[in-house]
Design a protein around this motif. Structure first.
Motif, PDB file in Angstrom:
ATOM      1  N   ARG A  59      75.810  76.205 -84.649  1.00 51.74           N
ATOM      2  CA  ARG A  59      76.207  75.005 -85.175  1.00 51.74           C
ATOM      3  C   ARG A  59      77.328  75.326 -86.337  1.00 51.74           C
ATOM      4  N   GLY A  60      78.645  74.974 -86.195  1.00 52.10           N
ATOM      5  CA  GLY A  60      79.668  75.198 -86.945  1.00 52.10           C
ATOM      6  C   GLY A  60      80.346  76.356 -86.794  1.00 52.10           C
TER       7      GLY A  60
ATOM      8  N   THR B  44      65.499  82.699 -80.634  1.00 53.68           N
ATOM      9  CA  THR B  44      65.948  83.283 -82.211  1.00 53.68           C
ATOM     10  C   THR B  44      66.886  82.299 -82.686  1.00 53.68           C
ATOM     11  N   PRO B  45      66.550  81.717 -83.892  1.00 52.51           N
ATOM     12  CA  PRO B  45      67.420  80.979 -84.742  1.00 52.51           C
ATOM     13  C   PRO B  45      68.896  81.546 -84.953  1.00 52.51           C
ATOM     14  N   SER B  46      69.879  80.715 -84.484  1.00 53.58           N
ATOM     15  CA  SER B  46      71.211  81.074 -84.670  1.00 53.58           C
ATOM     16  C   SER B  46      71.771  81.405 -85.825  1.00 53.58           C
ATOM     17  N   PRO B  47      72.594  82.608 -86.126  1.00 54.47           N
ATOM     18  CA  PRO B  47      72.870  82.978 -87.268  1.00 54.47           C
ATOM     19  C   PRO B  47      74.048  81.928 -87.967  1.00 54.47           C
ATOM     20  N   PRO B  48      74.063  82.053 -89.235  1.00 58.01           N
ATOM     21  CA  PRO B  48      75.051  81.094 -89.673  1.00 58.01           C
ATOM     22  C   PRO B  48      76.472  81.613 -89.460  1.00 58.01           C
TER      23      PRO B  48
ATOM     24  N   ARG C  92      87.732  79.484 -90.969  1.00 62.97           N
ATOM     25  CA  ARG C  92      88.671  78.653 -90.265  1.00 62.97           C
ATOM     26  C   ARG C  92      88.669  79.066 -88.471  1.00 62.97           C
ATOM     27  N   LEU C  93      88.004  80.159 -88.286  1.00 61.07           N
ATOM     28  CA  LEU C  93      88.030  80.392 -86.840  1.00 61.07           C
ATOM     29  C   LEU C  93      87.286  79.607 -85.762  1.00 61.07           C
ATOM     30  N   GLY C  94      88.183  78.856 -85.025  1.00 62.64           N
ATOM     31  CA  GLY C  94      87.077  77.732 -84.203  1.00 62.64           C
ATOM     32  C   GLY C  94      87.270  77.843 -82.671  1.00 62.64           C
TER      33      GLY C  94
ATOM     34  N   PHE D 288      76.748  86.707 -75.457  1.00 63.47           N
ATOM     35  CA  PHE D 288      77.587  86.579 -76.809  1.00 63.47           C
ATOM     36  C   PHE D 288      78.194  85.262 -76.716  1.00 63.47           C
ATOM     37  N   ALA D 289      78.685  84.681 -75.622  1.00 65.38           N
ATOM     38  CA  ALA D 289      79.287  83.421 -75.670  1.00 65.38           C
ATOM     39  C   ALA D 289      78.314  82.173 -75.900  1.00 65.38           C
ATOM     40  N   GLN D 290      77.210  82.415 -75.104  1.00 62.48           N
ATOM     41  CA  GLN D 290      76.077  81.450 -75.176  1.00 62.48           C
ATOM     42  C   GLN D 290      75.652  81.293 -76.613  1.00 62.48           C
TER      43      GLN D 290
END
Length: 357
Positions: free
Chosen positions: A292-293, A239-243, A250-252, A284-286
């Motif tokens: 991306r981003g 499944t394509p990752s959501p944006p 700013r949460l990194g 969830f972590a994977q």
């Protein structure tokens, strides 16, 4: 002394502000030097404060009420610890079925409720006083406790918040952005969903989030985090990752610290439930790390009991004041090293504070 008195008060304000950045030794020394320096250091001698009881908070607030009206203490680092004042005569948890001593235990529970009420009133008043200049805040409670934030309370300079056993409940009249500059949040809470909801609605500039002591009862944590970040833990590899979340750009960094129960007795059942929770968090972590981003997630599985956090959180609060890493580790090896470090007895004299990284 006459030449010293002739210096403009604004200059002395700058001098005392730069000098009183330790645990209180410099401020106390200036206050005891003479009446002139006692007055000049009044607002700056409370740079770093630690309270380990309700009585000390109430005494400090009474002290402030006796000061001149233009006294506005500049508190930059604040630690509050709420110790459970009473226990049931039988030593049983408050949630256990009633026993023959039920009337006595009901009386003890009433006293505990009054003690918790005194803490909430004192803590709320102290936070209102410290809010304008506060940079780091650590609140630790032995038992789960609701901590209301009064409507005048807004933290324009708070950058780091750590709390255990506390659920913040803003006053209905409070502004939406109570923490406009908050960047790092670390919490151990019996109600992770309530804390995450508070984070989503009140923290526009958060960059680092850590949730420690995750247990078997945090079954909805992965789903709540997915909603919090605008993603889902149920996506598959294809499944394509959501944006990334646009509400929290700013949460990194997210650190999830799990605590397995002891493998014996009823803990065997709880251990299986905890394994399910950690499996959900691994998915969830994977998924999040593939985005991306998006925020990077570090999942830790450490055998750390809840009781040790009462000391660790204060030690880490002091370490962050000194510019150290505190709880913000980058790997499992760093977490293991910090556990060894915090297990060594430390002096609780608050040292010189440097800007936190």
């Amino acid at each position: 002394m006459a030449s010293v008195v002739r210096l403009p008060p604004e200059l002395w304000c700058e001098i005392t502000a730069l000098a009183c950045v330790d645990g209180g030794f410099t401020g106390r020394s200036l206050a005891l030097a003479c009446k002139f320096f006692h007055a000049q250091s009044l607002c700056y001698r409370f740079h770093s404060l630690a309270f380990d009881s309700v009585l000390r908070m109430e005494a400090f607030l009474s002290f402030l009420r006796l000061q001149p009206e233009d006294c506005h203490p500049r508190i930059k680092h604040l630690y509050i610890f709420h110790r459970e004042a009473v226990a049931t005569p039988s030593g049983r948890p408050f949630t256990d079925p009633p026993t023959r001593s039920a009337p006595r235990e009901a009386n003890v529970m009433e006293k505990r409720a009054l003690w918790d009420k005194r803490f909430r009133m004192a803590a709320s008043a102290l936070l209102v006083v410290a809010a304008p200049h506060l940079s780091t805040l650590c609140i630790v409670a032995e038992t789960p406790l609701d901590c209301p934030l009064a409507s005048p309370c807004r933290f324009p300079k708070l950058e780091e918040l750590s709390c255990k056993g506390v659920v913040f409940s803003p006053d209905p009249g409070s502004p939406a952005s109570i923490f406009p500059t908050l960047k790092r949040v670390h919490f151990i809470s019996p109600d992770t969903n309530a804390m995450i909801a508070m984070l989503a609605s009140m923290l526009p500039s958060i960059t680092h989030l850590r949730i420690s002591n995750i247990d078997y009862y945090d079954a909805n944590l992965a789903a709540s985090l997915g909603t919090f970040l605008g993603s889902s833990a149920e996506h598959s590899q294809e499944t394509p990752s959501p944006p990334p979340s646009k509400s929290l750009p700013r949460l990194g960094r997210i650190i999830l610290h799990g605590t397995p129960p002891a493998p014996c007795g009823w803990s065997g059942f709880y251990g299986r439930e905890w394994a399910v929770v950690m499996t959900q968090l691994e998915v969830f972590a994977q998924e999040q790390n593939r985005t991306r981003g998006g925020a990077r997630v570090l999942l830790l599985k450490r055998p750390m009991g809840a009781g040790r956090w009462l000391r660790r959180m204060r030690d880490q609060w002091i370490d962050r004041m000194q510019g150290g890493r505190g709880c913000w580790v980058e790997s499992d090896a760093q977490e293991a090293a910090s556990e060894v470090k915090w297990d060594v007895p430390m002096c609780y004299e608050i040292p010189h504070a440097r800007p936190a990284r």
